[in-house]
Scaffold this active site. Structure first.
Site, PDB file in Angstrom:
ATOM      1  N   GLY A 191       0.840  -1.193   0.000  1.00 66.14           N
ATOM      2  CA  GLY A 191       0.000   0.000   0.000  1.00 66.14           C
ATOM      3  C   GLY A 191       0.872   1.239   0.000  1.00 66.14           C
ATOM      4  O   GLY A 191       1.999   1.222   0.499  1.00 66.14           O
ATOM      5  N   GLY A 219      -0.104  -4.950   0.827  1.00 66.00           N
ATOM      6  CA  GLY A 219      -1.305  -4.698   0.027  1.00 66.00           C
ATOM      7  C   GLY A 219      -1.365  -5.525  -1.253  1.00 66.00           C
ATOM      8  O   GLY A 219      -2.451  -5.872  -1.724  1.00 66.00           O
ATOM      9  N   ASP A 227      -1.799  -6.797   7.803  1.00 67.70           N
ATOM     10  CA  ASP A 227      -3.249  -6.644   7.622  1.00 67.70           C
ATOM     11  C   ASP A 227      -3.705  -7.255   6.294  1.00 67.70           C
ATOM     12  O   ASP A 227      -3.191  -8.296   5.920  1.00 67.70           O
ATOM     13  CB  ASP A 227      -3.630  -5.155   7.775  1.00 67.70           C
ATOM     14  CG  ASP A 227      -3.058  -4.284   6.671  1.00 67.70           C
ATOM     15  OD1 ASP A 227      -2.059  -4.672   6.040  1.00 67.70           O
ATOM     16  OD2 ASP A 227      -3.616  -3.193   6.438  1.00 67.70           O
ATOM     17  N   GLU A 284       5.168  -5.739   7.841  1.00 66.07           N
ATOM     18  CA  GLU A 284       4.566  -4.608   8.562  1.00 66.07           C
ATOM     19  C   GLU A 284       5.101  -4.369   9.963  1.00 66.07           C
ATOM     20  O   GLU A 284       5.083  -3.224  10.432  1.00 66.07           O
ATOM     21  CB  GLU A 284       3.045  -4.793   8.636  1.00 66.07           C
ATOM     22  CG  GLU A 284       2.306  -4.543   7.337  1.00 66.07           C
ATOM     23  CD  GLU A 284       2.245  -5.751   6.418  1.00 66.07           C
ATOM     24  OE1 GLU A 284       2.862  -6.783   6.730  1.00 66.07           O
ATOM     25  OE2 GLU A 284       1.579  -5.659   5.376  1.00 66.07           O
TER      26      GLU A 284
END
Ligand SMILES: *[C@@H]1O[C@H](CO)[C@@H](O)[C@H](O)[C@H]1NC(C)=O
Length: 379
Positions: free
Chosen positions: A84, A132, A163, A155
C-alpha cells in the site's frame, strides 16, 4: 499494506514519480477481464484511487454474463505490487484527514470482494508481492508464482501489523509458518511461495505470457478448467527449476518443522526465548530481526493471528480495521515512527514506544482490539 521493501533495498520511493497513463488498466480480452496494476516506477504500490477503480470494475465483471474469469497482474516486470502507498496515509493521519480511515476501509472491502469473488480469479504474482499486494492476490482462488516472486508481510518493521486479511491466511499456513512470516517479515522466494501455500501454482516466468493467452481463450471455464490449465503449466517445469529448492525443500520441509518447534509458544517473549536457546545461526538471526521490530506490533500481531485462526475472513477484516485505526489515530505512535525511520528519514533507527516487549501491557493490546461502534467496518 506497505512499502517497506522499497526503502530497505531500493533507493527510490520518497517522491515517486507518476507514470504515464492510468494507474490501473482494465481490458476485456475475449471473455476475460484483465487488470494490470500500472505504476511500475512505484513498484505498482496500491493507492486509494486504484482501489476505487478496481472495486467497481470487479463487481461489474462478477455480474456480467460475458465475463468468465478475471486475471490480475502488475506492469513493468519487477513487481506485482509492493504494498500500500502508506506515505500518503500517514501524512493524512497526522493532519486528521479522512484518507487514514478511507484507505484501510476501502482496501479491506476490496480484499473481501476478492475473497468472495464468484468467478475464477487468477493473480499472476510475479516479482515483489508484499502487504497490500498480497491482499490483492492471496484471497483469490488462484495465485501463480514464478521464480521471480518475492513475498513478504513486513509490517512489524514499520509499527503496523500484517493486515489485508493476514490474520486469516497466515494462521492457515502449515504449522507456525504464518506466525513466523508475520512476526519477522521473512521473505519467501520463487517456489517457496507455492510450497508455503501462499501461491497455488508455480510456473516459470518465461511461460507466463503463454499461460495468460491460454487463460483468456478458455470458453466459460469452471474453476476446475482454470485449475487444469494452471496444473498443466506447472507440470511443464524444467528439471533445473525443480532442483533449486530455496528453503522449503519438498521432502525435508525443514523450515516448517523449525517454525513449529520455535514459534510454538504462548507469547512473543516465549518465542524470543526459544530462538535464543536454540543456538543455531538461523535462529540467532531471527531473534535479532524480532528485536528490531516494534514490540507493540509484535504483540498485536501475535494476538491477531491467534484470534484470526478460527474466524471468517469477514470477521478478520473487521478486527483488522479496528487495529488499523488503533495504529493510525487512536493509540500507538509506532506506525508514524516506523514510517519516519524506514521511509522518510531512512535512518533505519525507529524509537519504539514502548521499547521492549515487557512494557507492552495486555491492557494496551486489548485496547487496540476494541470495537469502534458506528465506525466499525461493515462488509
Ligand atoms: C495514485 O497514483 C496515481 C499514479 O501515480 C496518481 O496519479 C494518483 O493521484 C494517486 N492517488 C492517490 C489518492 O494517491
Amino acid at each position: 499494506m506497505l512499502y517497506v521493501l522499497l526503502a530497505l533495498c531500493l533507493p527510490v520511493l520518497s517522491q515517486m514519480s507518476s507514470s504515464a497513463g492510468p494507474e490501473v488498466v482494465f481490458e476485456r480480452i475475449r471473455n476475460a477481464g484483465v487488470i494490470t496494476l500500472n505504476r511500475p516506477k512505484a513498484l505498482n504500490a496500491l493507492n486509494l484511487s486504484m482501489i476505487r477503480h478496481i472495486y467497481p470494475q470487479l463487481k461489474k465483471w462478477e455480474k456480467d454474463p460475458e465475463t468468465d474469469l478475471v486475471v490480475i497482474k502488475g506492469a513493468g516486470g519487477k513487481a506485482f505490487c509492493a504494498g500500500g502507498d502508506i506515505r500518503a496515509v500517514t501524512d493524512a493521519g497526522k493532519t486528521g484527514d479522512s484518507l487514514a480511515q478511507d484507505f484501510f476501509r476501502e482496501e479491506y472491502i476490496l480484499n473481501n470482494a476478492i475473497g468472495t469473488f464468484k468467478k475464477p480469479y487468477v493473480a499472476l504474482i510475479e516479482g515483489i508481492t508484499m502487504g497490500g499486494g498480497v491482499g490483492l492476490s492471496v484471497h483469490g482462488r488462484f495465485r501463480v508464482a514464478t521464480e521471480k516472486t518475492l513475498f513478504a508481510m513486513p509490517e512489524t518493521a514499520i509499527g503496523l501489523f500484517p493486515d489485508v486479511g493476514g490474520g486469516y491466511f497466515l494462521p492457515r499456513l502449515q504449522g507456525k509458518l504464518g506466525l513466523f512470516l508475520a512476526l519477522t517479515g521473512f521473505r519467501l522466494k520463487g517456489r517457496d511461495v507455492q510450497r508455503a501455500g501462499v501461491a497455488t501454482h508455480f510456473v516459470e516466468s518465461q511461460k507466463i505470457s503463454a499461460l495468460e493467452e491460454d487463460l483468456v481463450n478458455l470458453k466459460s471455464p469452471s474453476f476446475d478448467d482454470v485449475g487444469a490449465v494452471l496444473d498443466s503449466y506447472q507440470n511443464q517445469l524444467l528439471l533445473h527449476t525443480l532442483e533449486k529448492p530455496v528453503i522449503l525443500t519438498p521432502d525435508s520441509s525443514h523450515l516448517f518443522c523449525w517454525c513449529h518447534r520455535l514459534f510454538e509458544a504462548s507469547s512473543v517473549e516465549g518465542i524470543q526465548e526459544n530462538l535464543k536457546q536454540d543456538g543455531s545461526a538461523f535462529a540467532q538471526k531471527q531473534a535479532e530481526t524480532l528485536a528490531k521490530m516494534s514490540p507493540a506490533s509484535l504483540k498485536i500481531t501475535f494476538r491477531q493471528l491467534q484470534a484470526g485462526a478460527t474466524m471468517s475472513l469477514q470477521d478478520v477484516l473487521v478486527m483488522e480495521y479496528r487495529l488499523s485505526q488503533a495504529c493510525m489515530v487512536r493509540r500507538g505512535k509506532d506506525f508514524y515512527e516506523g514510517v519516519r525511520a524506514v521511509l522518510i528519514d531512512k535512518d533505519q533507527n525507529p524509537r519504539w514506544q514502548p521499547s521492549s516487549l515487557k512494557d507492552v501491557t495486555e491492557q494496551f493490546v486489548d485496547s487496540c482490539f476494541a470495537p469502534l461502534g458506528e465506525h466499525d467496518l461493515k462488509l
